[in-house]
Design a protein around this motif. Structure first.
Motif, PDB file in Angstrom:
ATOM      1  N   PHE A   1     -64.206  62.096  40.461  1.00  0.00           N
ATOM      2  CA  PHE A   1     -63.007  62.381  41.244  1.00  0.00           C
ATOM      3  C   PHE A   1     -61.825  61.641  40.604  1.00  0.00           C
ATOM      4  O   PHE A   1     -61.934  60.449  40.283  1.00  0.00           O
ATOM      5  N   ALA A   2     -60.720  62.342  40.422  1.00  0.00           N
ATOM      6  CA  ALA A   2     -59.576  61.722  39.745  1.00  0.00           C
ATOM      7  C   ALA A   2     -58.274  62.354  40.216  1.00  0.00           C
ATOM      8  O   ALA A   2     -58.240  63.517  40.623  1.00  0.00           O
ATOM      9  N   GLU A   3     -57.200  61.549  40.146  1.00  0.00           N
ATOM     10  CA  GLU A   3     -55.878  62.071  40.508  1.00  0.00           C
ATOM     11  C   GLU A   3     -55.320  62.915  39.361  1.00  0.00           C
ATOM     12  O   GLU A   3     -55.377  62.515  38.194  1.00  0.00           O
ATOM     13  N   HIS A   4     -54.823  64.076  39.674  1.00  0.00           N
ATOM     14  CA  HIS A   4     -54.149  64.940  38.700  1.00  0.00           C
ATOM     15  C   HIS A   4     -53.208  65.850  39.471  1.00  0.00           C
ATOM     16  O   HIS A   4     -53.601  66.447  40.473  1.00  0.00           O
ATOM     17  N   ASN A   5     -51.977  65.923  38.998  1.00  0.00           N
ATOM     18  CA  ASN A   5     -50.961  66.738  39.673  1.00  0.00           C
ATOM     19  C   ASN A   5     -50.721  68.001  38.855  1.00  0.00           C
ATOM     20  O   ASN A   5     -50.221  67.938  37.726  1.00  0.00           O
ATOM     21  N   LEU A   6     -51.073  69.149  39.413  1.00  0.00           N
ATOM     22  CA  LEU A   6     -50.910  70.415  38.695  1.00  0.00           C
ATOM     23  C   LEU A   6     -49.450  70.704  38.385  1.00  0.00           C
ATOM     24  O   LEU A   6     -49.145  71.437  37.438  1.00  0.00           O
ATOM     25  N   VAL A   7     -48.545  70.141  39.175  1.00  0.00           N
ATOM     26  CA  VAL A   7     -47.125  70.443  39.014  1.00  0.00           C
ATOM     27  C   VAL A   7     -46.510  69.651  37.868  1.00  0.00           C
ATOM     28  O   VAL A   7     -45.667  70.155  37.131  1.00  0.00           O
ATOM     29  N   THR A   8     -46.956  68.412  37.691  1.00  0.00           N
ATOM     30  CA  THR A   8     -46.279  67.537  36.728  1.00  0.00           C
ATOM     31  C   THR A   8     -47.160  67.080  35.567  1.00  0.00           C
ATOM     32  O   THR A   8     -46.634  66.634  34.549  1.00  0.00           O
ATOM     33  N   ASP A   9     -48.482  67.174  35.705  1.00  0.00           N
ATOM     34  CA  ASP A   9     -49.372  66.676  34.652  1.00  0.00           C
ATOM     35  C   ASP A   9     -49.762  67.781  33.675  1.00  0.00           C
ATOM     36  O   ASP A   9     -49.626  68.971  33.975  1.00  0.00           O
ATOM     37  N   ASN A  10     -50.305  67.354  32.536  1.00  0.00           N
ATOM     38  CA  ASN A  10     -50.699  68.313  31.502  1.00  0.00           C
ATOM     39  C   ASN A  10     -52.200  68.591  31.561  1.00  0.00           C
ATOM     40  O   ASN A  10     -52.855  68.281  32.556  1.00  0.00           O
ATOM     41  N   VAL A  11     -52.751  69.139  30.464  1.00  0.00           N
ATOM     42  CA  VAL A  11     -54.156  69.505  30.407  1.00  0.00           C
ATOM     43  C   VAL A  11     -55.025  68.308  30.781  1.00  0.00           C
ATOM     44  O   VAL A  11     -54.824  67.202  30.269  1.00  0.00           O
ATOM     45  N   PHE A  12     -55.980  68.537  31.676  1.00  0.00           N
ATOM     46  CA  PHE A  12     -56.834  67.446  32.143  1.00  0.00           C
ATOM     47  C   PHE A  12     -58.029  67.262  31.223  1.00  0.00           C
ATOM     48  O   PHE A  12     -58.392  66.138  30.880  1.00  0.00           O
ATOM     49  N   ALA A  13     -58.659  68.363  30.825  1.00  0.00           N
ATOM     50  CA  ALA A  13     -59.821  68.295  29.948  1.00  0.00           C
ATOM     51  C   ALA A  13     -60.135  69.703  29.461  1.00  0.00           C
ATOM     52  O   ALA A  13     -59.684  70.693  30.041  1.00  0.00           O
ATOM     53  N   GLU A  14     -60.897  69.804  28.380  1.00  0.00           N
ATOM     54  CA  GLU A  14     -61.371  71.120  27.926  1.00  0.00           C
ATOM     55  C   GLU A  14     -62.667  71.425  28.672  1.00  0.00           C
ATOM     56  O   GLU A  14     -63.612  70.648  28.621  1.00  0.00           O
ATOM     57  N   VAL A  15     -62.701  72.545  29.367  1.00  0.00           N
ATOM     58  CA  VAL A  15     -63.823  72.822  30.267  1.00  0.00           C
ATOM     59  C   VAL A  15     -64.309  74.262  30.114  1.00  0.00           C
ATOM     60  O   VAL A  15     -63.641  75.114  29.524  1.00  0.00           O
ATOM     61  N   HIS A  16     -65.500  74.520  30.686  1.00  0.00           N
ATOM     62  CA  HIS A  16     -66.087  75.865  30.651  1.00  0.00           C
ATOM     63  C   HIS A  16     -65.741  76.681  31.889  1.00  0.00           C
ATOM     64  O   HIS A  16     -65.769  77.912  31.836  1.00  0.00           O
ATOM     65  N   ILE A  17     -65.491  76.005  33.000  1.00  0.00           N
ATOM     66  CA  ILE A  17     -65.133  76.694  34.244  1.00  0.00           C
ATOM     67  C   ILE A  17     -63.994  75.940  34.922  1.00  0.00           C
ATOM     68  O   ILE A  17     -64.024  74.705  34.998  1.00  0.00           O
ATOM     69  N   ILE A  18     -63.029  76.682  35.415  1.00  0.00           N
ATOM     70  CA  ILE A  18     -62.008  76.103  36.294  1.00  0.00           C
ATOM     71  C   ILE A  18     -62.064  76.842  37.625  1.00  0.00           C
ATOM     72  O   ILE A  18     -62.035  78.075  37.672  1.00  0.00           O
TER      73      ILE A  18
ATOM     74  N   LEU B   1     -51.139  78.459  35.592  1.00  0.00           N
ATOM     75  CA  LEU B   1     -52.108  79.355  34.957  1.00  0.00           C
ATOM     76  C   LEU B   1     -52.134  79.150  33.438  1.00  0.00           C
ATOM     77  O   LEU B   1     -53.195  79.261  32.810  1.00  0.00           O
ATOM     78  N   LYS B   2     -50.984  78.858  32.845  1.00  0.00           N
ATOM     79  CA  LYS B   2     -50.965  78.562  31.415  1.00  0.00           C
ATOM     80  C   LYS B   2     -51.719  77.256  31.141  1.00  0.00           C
ATOM     81  O   LYS B   2     -52.457  77.141  30.158  1.00  0.00           O
ATOM     82  N   LEU B   3     -51.549  76.285  32.031  1.00  0.00           N
ATOM     83  CA  LEU B   3     -52.286  75.022  31.916  1.00  0.00           C
ATOM     84  C   LEU B   3     -53.788  75.271  31.968  1.00  0.00           C
ATOM     85  O   LEU B   3     -54.559  74.711  31.169  1.00  0.00           O
ATOM     86  N   PHE B   4     -54.215  76.121  32.883  1.00  0.00           N
ATOM     87  CA  PHE B   4     -55.639  76.455  32.988  1.00  0.00           C
ATOM     88  C   PHE B   4     -56.131  77.145  31.713  1.00  0.00           C
ATOM     89  O   PHE B   4     -57.222  76.852  31.210  1.00  0.00           O
ATOM     90  N   THR B   5     -55.340  78.071  31.211  1.00  0.00           N
ATOM     91  CA  THR B   5     -55.744  78.824  30.024  1.00  0.00           C
ATOM     92  C   THR B   5     -55.888  77.909  28.817  1.00  0.00           C
ATOM     93  O   THR B   5     -56.806  78.068  28.000  1.00  0.00           O
ATOM     94  N   GLU B   6     -55.002  76.949  28.706  1.00  0.00           N
ATOM     95  CA  GLU B   6     -55.093  75.975  27.604  1.00  0.00           C
ATOM     96  C   GLU B   6     -56.295  75.050  27.783  1.00  0.00           C
ATOM     97  O   GLU B   6     -56.822  74.522  26.802  1.00  0.00           O
ATOM     98  N   SER B   7     -56.743  74.865  29.015  1.00  0.00           N
ATOM     99  CA  SER B   7     -57.854  73.951  29.295  1.00  0.00           C
ATOM    100  C   SER B   7     -59.215  74.614  29.126  1.00  0.00           C
ATOM    101  O   SER B   7     -60.217  73.925  28.923  1.00  0.00           O
TER     102      SER B   7
END
Length: 287
Positions: A204-221, A239-245
């Motif tokens: 569990f970790a803090e991450h703000n979808l509005v202001t933060d960047n890619v969190f990690a490279e993953v197989h499922i979001i 959605l661009k953030l998700f696509t890059e992740s």
């Protein structure tokens, strides 16, 4: 309503909108939480509800409390957070995950999952249960993130009201659950505690979808019923953030009222299940 009364009402609405914009600006500038790209109807409803609850006369009075009363930001964060969730919410989504996505996951040596905007964590534990029943949890790493530290702490503890267990059990069964839902929690008085074995692979970790960047490279979001609270510009950014992740061939699961159609990333995905809003990032098209 007379024209004069209508003009007066429009003037009051204009002032109220201005006060709300100034309040959101203050939250962003002073505390770093940016709600300016959220759906305005959602923001207005939550803020005015807090004004009424406190018996204040205006949003400006709310802003004064925000700027001068310690910890008041925590109250507003709870108000503006998107905390509507439940175990195995929309059971068809999990059923489709079992049928359409799990067979692909079985071919991976390890699996990274990102639950973005996880709120109090009910859907995180739901997906952990699904992976455990499919024999995949031991090779999975689940990242569960939210910008709100208060709801994230609830998610981390995994303690929920026993009053909702009947509803959760029905959802679990409808989702294709293979065991008994009671296998995954311990009941204590008016609460249930999720089984510790489910948490061993969850971070569990803090991450703000509005202001933060890619969190990690993953197989499922998995990010369900969050985008509906954003305006079009913010939806495209996230959605661009998700696509890059996502890795190429990775899966994206959204809420039942959300879609990637007519967004900036629509061409980057193929549809896996249109009804359940499960998409797969194309392998030959990168962004």
């Amino acid at each position: 309503m007379s024209q004069a009364e209508n003009t007066k009402e429009q003037h009051e609405l204009f002032k109220q909108d201005l006060e709300i914009r100034l309040l959101l600006e203050a939250i962003a500038q002073v505390y770093g939480y940016d709600f300016r790209g959220y759906n305005q109807a959602h923001v207005r409803r939550r803020i005015l509800n807090r004004v009424n609850t406190l018996g204040l006369k205006s949003v400006s009075q709310l802003q004064h409390k925000l700027l001068h009363e310690e910890h008041f930001i925590e109250i507003l964060l709870r108000d503006l957070s998107i905390n509507v969730t439940e175990m195995f919410r929309d059971p068809g989504f999990y059923n489709s995950m079992r049928k359409e996505v799990v067979p692909v996951l079985r071919t991976y040596p390890y699996i990274k999952v990102w639950h973005a905007g996880c709120s109090t964590g009910e859907e995180v534990y739901s997906f952990a249960i699904l992976l455990q029943e499919e024999g995949l949890l031991n090779r999975a790493q689940i990242y569960a993130t939210d910008f709100n530290p208060v709801v994230l702490e609830t998610a981390r503890k995994g303690i929920y009201p026993v009053s909702r267990i009947k509803e959760y059990t029905q959802n679990y069964q409808a989702s294709g659950g293979l065991c008994s839902f009671s296998d995954y929690y311990i009941a204590r008085y008016d609460s249930v505690i999720m089984d510790q074995s489910l948490r061993k692979n969850i971070v569990f970790a803090e991450h703000n979808l509005v202001t933060d960047n890619v969190f990690a490279e993953v197989h499922i979001i998995i990010c369900r019923n969050v985008l509906i609270y954003f305006n079009k510009e913010l939806q495209n950014r996230v959605l661009k953030l998700f696509t890059e992740s996502l890795v190429k061939g990775g899966f994206l699961g959204l809420g039942s009222k959300e879609t990637i159609m007519f967004t900036d990333v629509a061409d980057a995905y193929m549809v896996v299940d249109g009804n359940e809003k499960i998409y797969k990032k194309k392998i030959l098209l990168g962004i």
